[in-house]
Write a protein that holds these residues in place. Structure first.
Motif, short mmCIF file in Angstrom:
data_model
loop_
_atom_site.label_atom_id
_atom_site.label_comp_id
_atom_site.label_asym_id
_atom_site.label_seq_id
_atom_site.Cartn_x
_atom_site.Cartn_y
_atom_site.Cartn_z
N ALA A 266 1.86 19.48 5.71
CA ALA A 266 1.67 18.31 4.85
C ALA A 266 2.68 18.41 3.72
CB ALA A 266 0.25 18.27 4.31
N ALA A 267 3.90 17.93 3.99
CA ALA A 267 5.02 18.17 3.08
C ALA A 267 5.22 17.08 2.05
CB ALA A 267 6.30 18.33 3.90
N ILE A 268 4.82 15.85 2.37
CA ILE A 268 5.12 14.71 1.51
C ILE A 268 3.82 13.97 1.20
CG2 ILE A 268 6.42 12.56 1.26
CD1 ILE A 268 8.47 13.67 3.20
N TYR A 269 3.57 13.77 -0.08
CA TYR A 269 2.36 13.06 -0.49
C TYR A 269 2.75 11.69 -1.03
CZ TYR A 269 -2.20 12.11 -2.47
OH TYR A 269 -3.41 11.55 -2.72
N GLN A 270 2.15 10.65 -0.45
CA GLN A 270 2.48 9.28 -0.87
C GLN A 270 1.57 8.83 -2.01
OE1 GLN A 270 3.31 5.66 1.76
NE2 GLN A 270 1.35 5.12 0.83
N MET A 271 2.20 8.46 -3.12
CA MET A 271 1.51 7.94 -4.29
C MET A 271 1.80 6.46 -4.46
SD MET A 271 -0.18 10.18 -6.09
CE MET A 271 -0.29 9.08 -7.50
N THR A 272 0.80 5.71 -4.87
CA THR A 272 1.01 4.32 -5.21
C THR A 272 1.18 4.21 -6.72
OG1 THR A 272 -0.38 3.65 -3.35
CG2 THR A 272 0.06 2.00 -5.05
N PHE A 273 2.28 3.60 -7.15
CA PHE A 273 2.52 3.41 -8.58
C PHE A 273 1.72 2.21 -9.05
CE2 PHE A 273 6.79 5.71 -9.57
CZ PHE A 273 6.16 6.92 -9.38
N ARG B 100 5.69 19.31 -0.96
CA ARG B 100 7.07 19.56 -1.36
C ARG B 100 7.71 18.35 -2.03
NH1 ARG B 100 9.48 23.09 2.40
NH2 ARG B 100 11.46 22.70 1.30
N TYR B 101 7.25 17.16 -1.69
CA TYR B 101 7.82 15.92 -2.21
C TYR B 101 6.71 14.92 -2.50
CZ TYR B 101 12.39 17.50 -0.56
OH TYR B 101 13.55 18.23 -0.37
N ILE B 102 7.01 13.98 -3.37
CA ILE B 102 6.16 12.82 -3.61
C ILE B 102 6.90 11.60 -3.07
CG2 ILE B 102 5.06 11.35 -5.33
CD1 ILE B 102 3.76 14.05 -5.24
N CYS B 103 6.19 10.81 -2.28
CA CYS B 103 6.71 9.52 -1.82
C CYS B 103 6.05 8.44 -2.68
CB CYS B 103 6.37 9.32 -0.35
SG CYS B 103 6.76 7.68 0.30
N VAL B 104 6.83 7.70 -3.42
CA VAL B 104 6.26 6.70 -4.34
C VAL B 104 6.48 5.30 -3.78
CG1 VAL B 104 6.66 8.23 -6.28
CG2 VAL B 104 8.32 6.46 -5.78
N THR B 105 5.51 4.44 -4.04
CA THR B 105 5.61 3.06 -3.57
C THR B 105 4.82 2.17 -4.51
OG1 THR B 105 5.43 1.63 -1.62
CG2 THR B 105 3.62 3.17 -2.01
N TYR B 106 4.90 0.87 -4.27
CA TYR B 106 4.22 -0.08 -5.15
C TYR B 106 2.86 -0.45 -4.60
CZ TYR B 106 4.92 -4.06 -1.98
OH TYR B 106 4.86 -4.93 -0.92
N SER B 107 2.07 -1.13 -5.41
CA SER B 107 0.75 -1.57 -4.98
C SER B 107 0.79 -3.07 -4.71
CB SER B 107 -0.29 -1.28 -6.06
OG SER B 107 -1.56 -1.73 -5.66
N PRO C 215 -0.65 -6.00 -13.92
CA PRO C 215 0.67 -6.36 -13.38
C PRO C 215 1.29 -5.19 -12.63
CG PRO C 215 0.50 -6.99 -15.69
CD PRO C 215 -0.71 -6.15 -15.39
N ARG C 216 2.11 -5.52 -11.67
CA ARG C 216 2.83 -4.50 -10.92
C ARG C 216 3.79 -3.77 -11.86
NH1 ARG C 216 4.67 -6.79 -5.24
NH2 ARG C 216 6.80 -6.71 -6.00
N TRP C 217 4.04 -2.53 -11.57
CA TRP C 217 4.93 -1.74 -12.41
C TRP C 217 6.36 -2.29 -12.38
CZ3 TRP C 217 4.25 4.29 -12.25
CH2 TRP C 217 2.98 4.61 -12.74
N THR C 218 7.10 -1.97 -13.42
CA THR C 218 8.53 -2.28 -13.49
C THR C 218 9.32 -1.04 -13.06
OG1 THR C 218 8.74 -1.51 -15.77
CG2 THR C 218 8.12 -3.83 -15.43
N VAL D 160 7.92 7.70 -14.76
CA VAL D 160 6.98 8.57 -14.08
C VAL D 160 7.70 9.51 -13.11
CG1 VAL D 160 5.03 8.61 -12.46
CG2 VAL D 160 5.02 7.04 -14.41
N ILE D 161 8.74 9.02 -12.45
CA ILE D 161 9.54 9.91 -11.58
C ILE D 161 10.11 11.06 -12.41
CG2 ILE D 161 11.70 10.04 -10.27
CD1 ILE D 161 11.02 7.24 -9.14
N ALA D 162 10.53 10.78 -13.63
CA ALA D 162 11.06 11.83 -14.49
C ALA D 162 10.00 12.85 -14.87
CB ALA D 162 11.66 11.21 -15.75
N ARG D 163 8.74 12.42 -14.89
CA ARG D 163 7.65 13.34 -15.23
C ARG D 163 7.08 14.07 -14.02
NH1 ARG D 163 3.16 10.03 -18.31
NH2 ARG D 163 2.28 12.13 -18.49
N SER D 164 7.48 13.67 -12.84
CA SER D 164 6.92 14.27 -11.63
C SER D 164 7.30 15.74 -11.51
CB SER D 164 7.43 13.52 -10.39
OG SER D 164 7.02 14.19 -9.20
N PRO D 165 6.33 16.59 -11.13
CA PRO D 165 6.65 18.00 -10.93
C PRO D 165 7.36 18.26 -9.61
CG PRO D 165 4.35 17.61 -10.41
CD PRO D 165 4.89 16.30 -10.94
#
Length: 363
Positions: free
Chosen positions: A134-141, A161-168, A212-215, A222-227
């Motif tokens: 389970a290498a990549i975890y998908q997060m909804t922004f 190992r990675y975060i996969c980010v996407t919109y809601s 509202p959806r994120w900009t 948030v990507i800059a804050r991601s571990p």
């Protein structure tokens, strides 16, 4: 863990992906089957995602001298026995109670990596323990930024190992589900939310879309804050590809979510070459939506993807025979990809290029 006898029995029972599809259809109710294969609106994008592959025709050399192609590759510093990830789909308990636990074990057995979504039917920690890939975890922004970052740290602690980010997205217009009055099985809700886990308010926002959806500015913050390093899913054009990289992404995930968010979007394969040309050869690109065969994987790699992600046919295998059905699905995809490489005169994955095509679709 499935017994060896069970594994051999599954291989004997399912010799093709078509057989797995037929068994899944037999196992599922009409409404669950509709949930698996539906899209939005007239489902034009669902159709186009698959139809576009048929418009690429292969050039097969007569004497290629290829005996045993090497299907292995490495993407995002992750080893793959062939260029495939299991996609981050939610609601999987509708198809089998073990859900992503079973998917992860099957992925590990075949040598591919797993993406796990925030809306999974099991906690991100339990999936990580069960699968080991389970290498990549998908997060909804969506919702509160601090809550999103907190969950990123949960994923890091669990070994992702990675975060996969996407919109809601707002509510999808899936008419088959509206007619069926169907909601996927979630028991008490997605497993990753609740007391002692993650902020329940984040779940409310994820499901109901009240803010509202994120900009891009929020996403970059948030990507800059991601571990963990982030890839961005949902890229469908050059502008978003560049914006994702500018926001700090280390890779791109081209997807129209299988045509399940809004209809009449372009097929992902149609936008892939332009995105690859714009970002250069060194940016990792994963593509999903429409992958049904090993030959589809070869086509996507030749046009610029580093790997594909598959969802619907993994769920199909899960419905047909649980963990062993997913394993058999992956085995068959790998074998067909191997066969395709050999027929195209390619000794390894890196040999795939637009030169394999005798005919490409006209704009």
């Amino acid at each position: 863990m499935a017994r060896i006898d069970d594994r051999y029995a599954t291989r004997e029972r399912f010799t093709t992906l078509r057989g797995l599809r037929n068994e899944a259809r037999r196992q599922l109710s009409e409404v669950a089957w509709n949930y698996l294969w539906c899209g939005t609106g007239d489902e034009t994008t669902v159709h186009e995602n698959t139809a576009i592959f048929d418009r690429y025709k292969f050039r097969t050399p007569l004497f290629a001298g290829i005996s045993n192609p090497d299907t292995r590759t490495r993407v995002l510093d992750l080893d793959l026995s062939f260029p495939l990830f299991t996609a981050p789909f939610g609601g999987e308990a509708t198809f089998h109670p073990h859900g992503h636990l079973a998917v992860g074990k099957a992925a590990q057995a075949v040598g591919v990596q797993q993406m796990v979504p925030v809306a999974a039917s099991h906690t991100l920690e339990s999936v990580a323990v069960a699968s080991q890939v389970a290498a990549i975890y998908q997060m909804t922004f969506v919702g509160d930024e601090d809550a999103v970052v907190d969950m990123m740290h949960r994923a890091q602690r669990a070994g992702y190992r990675y975060i996969c980010v996407t919109y809601s997205p707002i509510r999808q217009w899936r008419e088959r589900l509206m007619e069926d009055r169907f909601s996927p099985r979630t028991d008490d809700g997605p497993a990753n939310f609740g007391e002692g886990l993650s902020d329940p308010a984040s779940l409310v926002e994820l499901l109901n879309f009240t803010q509202p959806r994120w900009t891009w500015e929020q996403a970059a913050r948030v990507i800059a804050r991601s571990p963990l390093p982030c890839i961005v899913k949902g890229v469908q054009g050059v502008a978003d590809a560049r914006a994702a990289l500018d926001a700090g992404a280390v890779g791109l995930y081209i997807s129209n979510y299988g045509g399940r968010t809004i209809d009449r979007e372009p097929a992902t394969l149609s936008v892939l070459p332009g995105i690859r040309g714009a970002v250069g050869k060194d940016v990792p690109i994963i593509l999903d939506s429409g992958i049904r065969r090993g030959s589809d994987i070869a086509t996507a790699i030749a046009l610029g993807a580093d790997a594909v992600a598959v969802g619907r046919i993994i769920l199909q295998g899960l419905a047909a025979a649980g963990e062993e059905g997913v394993r058999r699905t992956l085995e068959l995809l790998k074998m067909e990809f191997w066969s395709t490489l050999g027929h195209l005169g390619c000794s390894r994955v890196s040999d795939l290029s637009p030169a394999i095509f005798a005919q490409v679709p006209k704009d």
